[in-house]
Design an enzyme around this catalytic site. Structure first.
Site, PDB file in Angstrom:
ATOM      1  N   GLY A  96     -15.169   0.622  12.618  1.00  0.00           N
ATOM      2  CA  GLY A  96     -14.143   1.486  13.945  1.00  0.00           C
ATOM      3  C   GLY A  96     -12.738   0.623  14.434  1.00  0.00           C
ATOM      4  CB  ILE A  97     -10.872  -2.865  13.281  1.00  0.00           C
ATOM      5  CG1 ILE A  97     -12.777  -3.084  12.481  1.00  0.00           C
ATOM      6  CG2 ILE A  97      -9.945  -3.246  13.682  1.00  0.00           C
ATOM      7  CD1 ILE A  97     -12.333  -4.802  11.743  1.00  0.00           C
ATOM      8  N   GLY A  98     -10.281   0.014  13.436  1.00  0.00           N
ATOM      9  CA  GLY A  98      -8.358   1.017  13.030  1.00  0.00           C
ATOM     10  C   GLY A  98      -8.748   2.061  15.050  1.00  0.00           C
ATOM     11  CE1 TYR A 109      -2.451   7.350  10.534  1.00  0.00           C
ATOM     12  CE2 TYR A 109      -3.132   6.900  13.190  1.00  0.00           C
ATOM     13  CZ  TYR A 109      -2.080   6.388  11.857  1.00  0.00           C
ATOM     14  OH  TYR A 109      -2.470   5.357  11.752  1.00  0.00           O
ATOM     15  CE1 TYR A 119      -1.941   3.628   2.472  1.00  0.00           C
ATOM     16  CE2 TYR A 119      -3.248   2.233   1.057  1.00  0.00           C
ATOM     17  CZ  TYR A 119      -3.126   3.209   1.524  1.00  0.00           C
ATOM     18  OH  TYR A 119      -3.923   4.380   2.063  1.00  0.00           O
ATOM     19  CE1 TYR A 161      -3.412  -5.071   6.376  1.00  0.00           C
ATOM     20  CE2 TYR A 161      -3.655  -2.938   5.272  1.00  0.00           C
ATOM     21  CZ  TYR A 161      -3.708  -3.788   5.179  1.00  0.00           C
ATOM     22  OH  TYR A 161      -4.211  -4.753   3.844  1.00  0.00           O
ATOM     23  CD  GLU A 195       7.894   0.901  12.391  1.00  0.00           C
ATOM     24  OE1 GLU A 195       8.115   2.587  12.838  1.00  0.00           O
ATOM     25  OE2 GLU A 195       7.929   0.338  11.201  1.00  0.00           O
TER      26      GLU A 195
END
Lengths: 173, 160
Positions: A103-105, A139, A26, A94, A91
């Site tokens: 909403g997993i991230g 972010y 990616y 994903y 670090e």
């Protein structure tokens, strides 16, 4: 969608390695990936681990097209700011494309922040590629500041032959 | 313990140089606790001169490098150099280079494949120094931006 965030176990390293490669693809730099699940097992699951990792897991009935139930991860380690003290560096974060938007991230990121907070970390830091708009937006929405833009910080690196050359010039003890 | 007090003085001097002095919240006690306990958060090396070359105020510890181990999911173990500082009157004598080379040597000895750090874009003397030593600017060349979450934003994020 039903999912669980948990600490990675040694057995998860093959899945984590798979997703590290997906993330590198990616980011358009797959040839930069030099380590495999073996290094992750050695470095993350020894007496003094060099990193910690969380994985996101879905139940069997929601497994991915290829049959994976471990479908996201966050890899992080502890750092230090001589101005503010303990910090955590994220670090990698994903989530496999087919599982995004659930909403997993956010859950992974929040868990890293919560773990960091328990260790008295006062900062969470990471880096993002400037063309990666979805990630930058993600972010920014969470309140992260872009220090390269606001304060002018640049990331500098020595590796390969340049690192060897520098080390060879060290004074003798 | 003596190293922590020297490091504390220089952390403040370096912050002054970077025009961000009001950002220093760490105390000498924090440095002692976090750097000199069983599982330290950081490591430091000091540059020292003999008595006859001490500074006007009587310091023989005249520079330092502070670093910690990090991890690249692509290349494994790495070192991050958080601070590199030499007192102004001792610059131009190879002390900074010696400190940085020592960190690089320690990095290789520990099996690290990268030495990483950050520099402010207006800090031309430092930027020129690092680039002349063979490093590359991955913000300029690859587009990496350094991001940070702290204070209220971090509190909010850490809510279970």
């Amino acid at each position: 969608m039903n999912f669980k965030i948990r600490r990675a176990a040694k057995e998860d390293c093959k899945d984590i390695s798979r997703m590290i490669m997906d993330l590198a693809i990616y980011e358009k730099m797959p040839d930069q990936v030099k380590i495999s699940h073996e290094e992750l097992e050695r470095d993350g699951f020894c007496q003094n681990p060099l990193f910690e990792c969380l994985v996101a897991e879905v139940p069997e009935e929601h497994k991915s097209n290829e049959g994976f139930t471990v479908i996201g991860y966050a890899l992080y380690f502890y750092t230090y700011s001589t101005w503010k003290g303990r910090a955590v560096y994220l670090e990698d974060l994903y989530v496999m494309p087919e599982f995004r938007g659930n909403g997993i991230g956010t859950a992974l990121l929040s868990k890293v922040a919560e773990i960091g907070k328990k260790k008295q970390c006062v900062r969470l830091q990471l880096s993002v590629l400037n063309w990666n708009t979805p990630s930058r937006d993600f972010y920014a929405a969470k309140g992260a500041q872009d220090l390269t833009v606001t304060e002018g910080w640049h990331a500098i690196r020595f590796d390969g032959q340049n690192l060897d050359n520098l080390a060879n010039e060290a004074p003798k003890d | 313990m003596m190293a922590a007090d020297a490091i504390f003085v220089y952390v403040q001097e370096l912050a002054e140089y970077e025009k961000l002095a009001e950002h220093v919240k760490v105390t000498q006690k924090d440095l002692e606790q976090d750097g000199f306990s069983k599982n330290p958060f950081f490591h430091g090396i000091i540059a020292e001169v003999p008595e006859q070359h001490k500074t006007k105020e009587g310091h023989t510890k005249i520079g330092y490098a502070l670093y910690f181990y990090s991890y690249s999911s692509w290349s494994g173990r790495a070192i991050y150099m958080e601070d590199l500082y030499v007192m102004p009157e001792f610059r131009g004598k190879g002390v900074g280079k010696a400190l940085m080379s020592k960190v690089a040597q320690l990095a290789l000895a520990a099996g690290c494949h990268q030495l990483n750090f950050t520099v402010l874009d207006w800090n031309k003397p430092s930027m020129d120094f690092y680039l002349s030593q063979g490093s590359f600017d991955i913000t300029a060349s690859m587009g990496y931006h350094c991001m940070r979450c702290e204070g209220e934003a971090l509190e909010h994020l850490a809510q279970p």
